[in-house]
Scaffold this active site. Structure first.
Site, PDB file in Angstrom:
ATOM      1  N   GLY A  35      -6.074  17.206   5.431  1.00  0.00           N
ATOM      2  CA  GLY A  35      -6.516  16.540   6.716  1.00  0.00           C
ATOM      3  C   GLY A  35      -6.261  16.249   7.896  1.00  0.00           C
ATOM      4  O   GLY A  35      -5.485  16.908   8.253  1.00  0.00           O
ATOM      5  N   PHE A  39      -3.077  11.895  15.334  1.00  0.00           N
ATOM      6  CA  PHE A  39      -1.163  12.604  15.834  1.00  0.00           C
ATOM      7  C   PHE A  39      -0.948  13.401  15.039  1.00  0.00           C
ATOM      8  O   PHE A  39       0.272  14.635  15.211  1.00  0.00           O
ATOM      9  CB  PHE A  39      -0.248  11.165  16.021  1.00  0.00           C
ATOM     10  CG  PHE A  39      -0.495  10.705  16.816  1.00  0.00           C
ATOM     11  CD1 PHE A  39      -1.514  10.676  17.939  1.00  0.00           C
ATOM     12  CD2 PHE A  39      -0.729   9.485  16.027  1.00  0.00           C
ATOM     13  CE1 PHE A  39      -1.389  10.144  19.063  1.00  0.00           C
ATOM     14  CE2 PHE A  39      -1.298   8.145  17.331  1.00  0.00           C
ATOM     15  CZ  PHE A  39      -1.668   8.440  18.900  1.00  0.00           C
ATOM     16  N   VAL A  42      -2.705  17.291   7.779  1.00  0.00           N
ATOM     17  CA  VAL A  42      -1.755  17.645   6.388  1.00  0.00           C
ATOM     18  C   VAL A  42      -2.768  18.740   6.166  1.00  0.00           C
ATOM     19  O   VAL A  42      -3.388  19.205   6.115  1.00  0.00           O
ATOM     20  CB  VAL A  42      -2.350  16.376   5.475  1.00  0.00           C
ATOM     21  CG1 VAL A  42      -1.221  16.382   4.586  1.00  0.00           C
ATOM     22  CG2 VAL A  42      -2.166  14.844   6.810  1.00  0.00           C
ATOM     23  N   ASP A 155      -1.524  -2.111   5.110  1.00  0.00           N
ATOM     24  CA  ASP A 155      -2.829  -1.756   5.855  1.00  0.00           C
ATOM     25  C   ASP A 155      -3.822  -1.059   4.791  1.00  0.00           C
ATOM     26  O   ASP A 155      -4.318   0.373   4.327  1.00  0.00           O
ATOM     27  CB  ASP A 155      -2.473  -0.147   6.870  1.00  0.00           C
ATOM     28  CG  ASP A 155      -3.767  -0.220   7.610  1.00  0.00           C
ATOM     29  OD1 ASP A 155      -4.761  -0.611   8.021  1.00  0.00           O
ATOM     30  OD2 ASP A 155      -3.748   1.637   7.635  1.00  0.00           O
TER      31      ASP A 155
END
Length: 366
Positions: A35, A39, A42, A155
């Site tokens: 993924g 910035f 992964v 979040d």
């Protein structure tokens, strides 16, 4: 643990105690991309030597480019690591260790291969309130654990609820602590004031510039549960400013067309979560005692809510498309948006009939 960022060089050390100071390349081999974000990327990583705290040799490794980080981003990364180092809970993604070289940071985290929770739900042919309840109970238990330790996630959203495997539908992992923060003291529920989060899931007190604490996570969970049961979001508008107005006023409803097959207990849980005034919003620990959470399995298993799946599939497709276009809301951009600036961008929630009807109906009633 004493690890700190330096202005020019960033973090040093490992999340695991007593580990040898080996370079990243000496301990891991990087594989395919799993993924990517604004910035970072992964990638699958394989350890060459044993890693403290686990028998696994496969990991998800977050690779962050130093050059792309501002000082603010760097401090956020430090905060994320410091919090993740503290958490050892079966339903939270674990950080094992972290490294840096001249150009990059490497965060070695637990690898989960089950994908997003909502992706699993929309693939079901039958869906019951028991399945939904079990997921919600796990989320509440996990967040109660974090809140008791003074950690606010800030979040929570579907993208941050992952499954450990492709076979277990209930083993959830809470991920992405990029906005997480510590709160402490006698007034911990009013300790924070930064405007951050993700549109559609952000609590009204954040949008109103009010001080806040752990209860912003309860609001976000309420939005998630609403979608999990009804198949579409409680707050919808094509216009970002209008969306925030709806959230601040708490304008939503359980549209009969989409909610008549959902039990009153389940709706009552959502009502308790989506309370505008956080001082009147119950904690995760309190919500674990709610009638729907404690209901017997046989009754909930018999409540078939498969009718919500069609709406959820339509909403999920649009959510994934939007996610590919718009990355997570940076705190500074959220602050500008709440302040009325246009730099936040034009945001489009799922434009399906369900979401539009629900919000229009709520606005009409109010």
């Amino acid at each position: 643990m004493g690890n700190s960022f330096k202005k020019a060089h960033g973090l040093k050390g490992s999340a695991s105690k007593g580990s040898k100071e080996l370079a990243f390349k000496d301990k891991y081999t990087l594989g395919k991309e799993l993924g990517s974000g604004a910035f970072s990327v992964v990638r699958l990583g394989t350890s060459k030597v044993p890693v403290a705290g686990t028998e696994s040799r496969d990991f998800a490794i977050k690779v962050i480019q130093k050059a792309s980080l501002s000082e603010e981003d760097l401090q956020g990364l430090k905060q994320e690591i410091e919090i993740m180092k503290e958490i050892e809970h079966r339903h939270v993604i674990r950080l094992y260790e972290y490294f840096q070289d001249p150009k990059e940071y490497f965060l070695v985290t637990e690898l989960v291969e089950g994908g997003e929770l909502f992706e699993r739900i929309v693939k079901k042919s039958r869906y019951s309130e028991l399945e939904a309840r079990d997921c919600v109970k796990t989320i509440l238990e996990t967040m109660a654990f974090l809140h008791e330790r003074g950690i606010v996630h800030r979040d929570l959203k579907p993208e941050n609820l992952l499954l450990t495997s492709k076979t277990d539908d209930a083993d959830i992992k809470v991920a992405d602590f990029g906005f997480a923060k510590h709160v402490a003291g006698a007034d911990a529920d009013h300790a924070l004031d930064t405007q951050c989060g993700t549109p559609g899931y952000v609590a009204p007190e954040i949008l109103k510039h009010n001080a806040y604490g752990t209860l912003v996570d309860v609001w976000s969970i309420g939005v998630i549960v609403y979608i999990m049961l009804g198949g579409y979001p409680p707050f919808y508008s094509d216009n970002q400013t209008e969306l925030f107005k709806l959230i601040k006023k708490g304008l939503y409803q359980f549209h009969p067309k989409y909610w008549e097959h959902i039990s009153e207990d389940a709706k009552d849980l959502i009502r308790n979560m989506l309370v505008i005034n956080p001082d009147h919003r119950p904690s995760c620990a309190t919500l674990l005692k709610h009638a729907w959470i404690t209901h017997d399995e046989d009754t909930l298993s018999g409540r078939d809510i498969s009718g919500s799946l069609a709406e959820m599939r339509a909403w999920n497709v649009k959510r994934k498309f939007r996610g590919a276009v718009n990355t997570i809301v940076a705190a500074r951009r959220m602050s500008n948006a709440i302040g009325g600036a246009t730099g936040f961008g034009h945001h489009t929630e799922p434009g399906d009939e369900a979401a539009a009807e629900a919000t229009e109906g709520a606005a009409a009633e109010n």
